[in-house]
Design a protein around this motif. Structure first.
Motif, short mmCIF file in Angstrom:
data_model
loop_
_atom_site.label_atom_id
_atom_site.label_comp_id
_atom_site.label_asym_id
_atom_site.label_seq_id
_atom_site.Cartn_x
_atom_site.Cartn_y
_atom_site.Cartn_z
N VAL A 21 -38.86 1.41 6.02
CA VAL A 21 -38.00 1.91 4.94
C VAL A 21 -36.89 2.77 5.55
O VAL A 21 -37.18 3.75 6.25
CB VAL A 21 -38.81 2.79 3.95
CG1 VAL A 21 -37.91 3.32 2.85
CG2 VAL A 21 -39.98 2.02 3.36
N ASP A 22 -35.66 2.38 5.30
CA ASP A 22 -34.53 3.18 5.77
C ASP A 22 -34.10 4.12 4.65
O ASP A 22 -33.38 3.72 3.72
CB ASP A 22 -33.38 2.26 6.19
CG ASP A 22 -32.27 3.04 6.88
OD1 ASP A 22 -32.16 4.26 6.63
OD2 ASP A 22 -31.52 2.43 7.66
N PRO B 40 -33.44 -0.97 -8.26
CA PRO B 40 -33.79 -2.40 -8.30
C PRO B 40 -35.17 -2.70 -7.72
O PRO B 40 -35.86 -3.60 -8.20
CB PRO B 40 -32.70 -3.08 -7.47
CG PRO B 40 -31.58 -2.10 -7.43
CD PRO B 40 -32.14 -0.73 -7.61
N CYS B 41 -35.58 -1.97 -6.68
CA CYS B 41 -36.88 -2.25 -6.06
C CYS B 41 -38.02 -2.01 -7.05
O CYS B 41 -38.99 -2.77 -7.12
CB CYS B 41 -37.09 -1.41 -4.80
SG CYS B 41 -36.91 0.37 -5.04
N GLU C 67 -28.54 6.77 -0.71
CA GLU C 67 -27.25 6.35 -1.29
C GLU C 67 -27.45 5.61 -2.59
O GLU C 67 -26.74 5.81 -3.57
CB GLU C 67 -26.52 5.43 -0.31
CG GLU C 67 -25.80 6.19 0.78
CD GLU C 67 -25.25 5.24 1.83
OE1 GLU C 67 -24.76 4.17 1.45
OE2 GLU C 67 -25.35 5.58 3.02
N CYS C 68 -28.46 4.73 -2.62
CA CYS C 68 -28.74 3.91 -3.80
C CYS C 68 -29.14 4.80 -4.98
O CYS C 68 -28.58 4.68 -6.07
CB CYS C 68 -29.85 2.92 -3.45
SG CYS C 68 -30.42 1.92 -4.81
N VAL C 69 -30.09 5.71 -4.76
CA VAL C 69 -30.57 6.58 -5.84
C VAL C 69 -29.44 7.47 -6.36
O VAL C 69 -29.27 7.64 -7.56
CB VAL C 69 -31.78 7.43 -5.36
CG1 VAL C 69 -32.17 8.46 -6.40
CG2 VAL C 69 -32.96 6.53 -5.07
N LYS C 70 -28.64 8.00 -5.43
CA LYS C 70 -27.53 8.86 -5.85
C LYS C 70 -26.51 8.06 -6.67
O LYS C 70 -25.92 8.57 -7.61
CB LYS C 70 -26.86 9.51 -4.64
CG LYS C 70 -27.69 10.68 -4.11
CD LYS C 70 -26.99 11.36 -2.95
CE LYS C 70 -27.79 12.58 -2.50
NZ LYS C 70 -27.37 13.05 -1.17
N SER C 71 -26.32 6.79 -6.31
CA SER C 71 -25.30 6.01 -7.01
C SER C 71 -25.74 5.60 -8.42
O SER C 71 -24.93 5.50 -9.32
CB SER C 71 -24.87 4.80 -6.19
OG SER C 71 -25.92 3.87 -6.16
N GLU D 60 -36.87 -8.06 -1.51
CA GLU D 60 -35.91 -9.07 -1.97
C GLU D 60 -34.86 -8.44 -2.88
O GLU D 60 -33.69 -8.80 -2.84
CB GLU D 60 -36.68 -10.14 -2.72
CG GLU D 60 -35.89 -11.34 -3.14
CD GLU D 60 -36.81 -12.36 -3.80
OE1 GLU D 60 -37.13 -13.37 -3.16
OE2 GLU D 60 -37.24 -12.11 -4.95
N ALA D 61 -35.29 -7.47 -3.71
CA ALA D 61 -34.39 -6.91 -4.72
C ALA D 61 -33.45 -5.84 -4.18
O ALA D 61 -32.42 -5.54 -4.79
CB ALA D 61 -35.21 -6.31 -5.86
N CYS D 62 -33.79 -5.25 -3.04
CA CYS D 62 -32.99 -4.12 -2.55
C CYS D 62 -31.58 -4.59 -2.15
O CYS D 62 -31.44 -5.40 -1.24
CB CYS D 62 -33.69 -3.47 -1.36
SG CYS D 62 -32.69 -2.17 -0.61
N PRO D 63 -30.54 -4.08 -2.79
CA PRO D 63 -29.19 -4.55 -2.47
C PRO D 63 -28.65 -3.97 -1.17
O PRO D 63 -27.63 -4.41 -0.65
CB PRO D 63 -28.36 -4.03 -3.66
CG PRO D 63 -29.12 -2.87 -4.20
CD PRO D 63 -30.56 -3.07 -3.86
N ASN D 64 -29.35 -2.98 -0.64
CA ASN D 64 -28.85 -2.30 0.57
C ASN D 64 -29.63 -2.62 1.84
O ASN D 64 -29.43 -1.97 2.87
CB ASN D 64 -28.88 -0.78 0.34
CG ASN D 64 -28.07 -0.40 -0.87
OD1 ASN D 64 -26.94 -0.82 -1.03
ND2 ASN D 64 -28.68 0.38 -1.76
#
Ligand code: SF4
Ligand code: SF4
Length: 263
Positions: A50-51, A69-70, A57-61, A218-222
């Motif tokens: 897990v990075d 998404p995950c 960044e994802c959670v903040k956005s 699969e769902a993680c856009p980052n």
């Protein structure tokens, strides 16, 4: 360690340290040796990298009140119900916020079952419902679970949920590909074991290396989540661990989690 619930069901802030210890940090050689030894016992050992820099960044956005998404993908894939009573809502992935006491900065990352090599949950399980497969996946035999909840107390990661309500009442639709659970028993992340078993079967038939992809990955856009067979030096997960020297949460407890975090 203080834990504060921040919002609806999933956001926790862990103030101070999470009692994190370094896994591969500075000790890649020991990691490689352990993997070599493990290879003698098993062909596959599934692991997740897990990075957290990308998760943050994802959670903040998307904001703290929305599911990333995950989590949405995990819920759909695994028939994880959703109830308005958030304190008793089953969760296979939680988003954790880790706050630095020094800078006040918060980093976010998903916390799921860590598929420990020596799982405390299995040790205390009265009915032997919880077990570890040779490929490292920790599963629950839902027919054997008697709902005593000892495992929930024993798990150092809060990775398990109890079904306080009949799960089907909290589901909009049911995926036929994943086993549903009953009222009054415990459930948790399986690393999307159905996907893994399907892919291993297919790959072995076709004479290639299996590359299963859990729904959250699969769902993680980052591309913050990397999954694979850590016994295979050619796998992305092995390469990530060697490259970034991530940590394992609460490593000092000796449960040997299969989830590695780059914080
Ligand atoms: Fe068991 Fe908790 Fe480890 Fe998962 S994270 S294997 S539930 S002790
Ligand atoms: Fe085992 Fe179920 Fe009891 Fe957990 S609640 S310890 S899985 S019997």
């Amino acid at each position: 360690m203080a834990i504060y619930e921040l919002s609806r069901r999933k956001f926790l802030i862990v103030a101070g340290s999470l009692a994190i210890a370094s896994l591969a940090g500075g000790n890649v050689l020991a990691f490689k040796k352990a993997i070599e030894k493990e290879r003698e016992r098993s062909k596959y050992k599934w692991a997740m990298f897990v990075d957290a820099t990308k998760c943050t960044e994802c959670v903040k956005s998307i904001g703290l009140d929305k599911k990333p998404p995950c989590v949405i993908a995990c819920d759909r894939e695994n028939n994880v119900p959703e109830f308005s009573d958030k304190l008793r809502d089953p969760q296979w992935i939680k988003i954790i916020g880790l706050k630095s006491e020094l800078s006040g900065e918060v980093i976010y990352f998903p916390l799921m079952c860590q598929h420990c090599e020596h799982p405390a949950c299995a040790e205390v399980c009265l009915s032997k419902a919880t077990f570890v497969r040779p490929d490292g996946i920790v599963l629950i035999d839902y027919h054997r679970c008697i709902g005593c909840r000892y495992c929930i107390v024993a798990c150092p990661f809060g990775a398990r949920s109890f079904n306080w309500y009949p799960p089907e009442e909290g589901l909009k639709e049911i995926s036929p590909l994943v086993q549903t659970r009953g009222h009054g028993i415990v459930e948790k992340c399986t690393f999307c074991v159905e996907r893994i078993d399907r892919e291993v079967q297919r790959a072995e038939k076709e004479g290639r290396k299996p590359k299963p992809i859990p729904a959250c990955v699969e769902a993680c856009p980052n591309n913050a989540l990397v999954f694979g067979n850590i016994l295979d030096p050619d796998s992305d997960v092995y390469k990530m661990v060697v490259k970034y020297k991530p940590i394992r949460l609460r490593a000092e407890l000796g449960t040997n989690p299969s989830v590695y975090y780059r914080l």
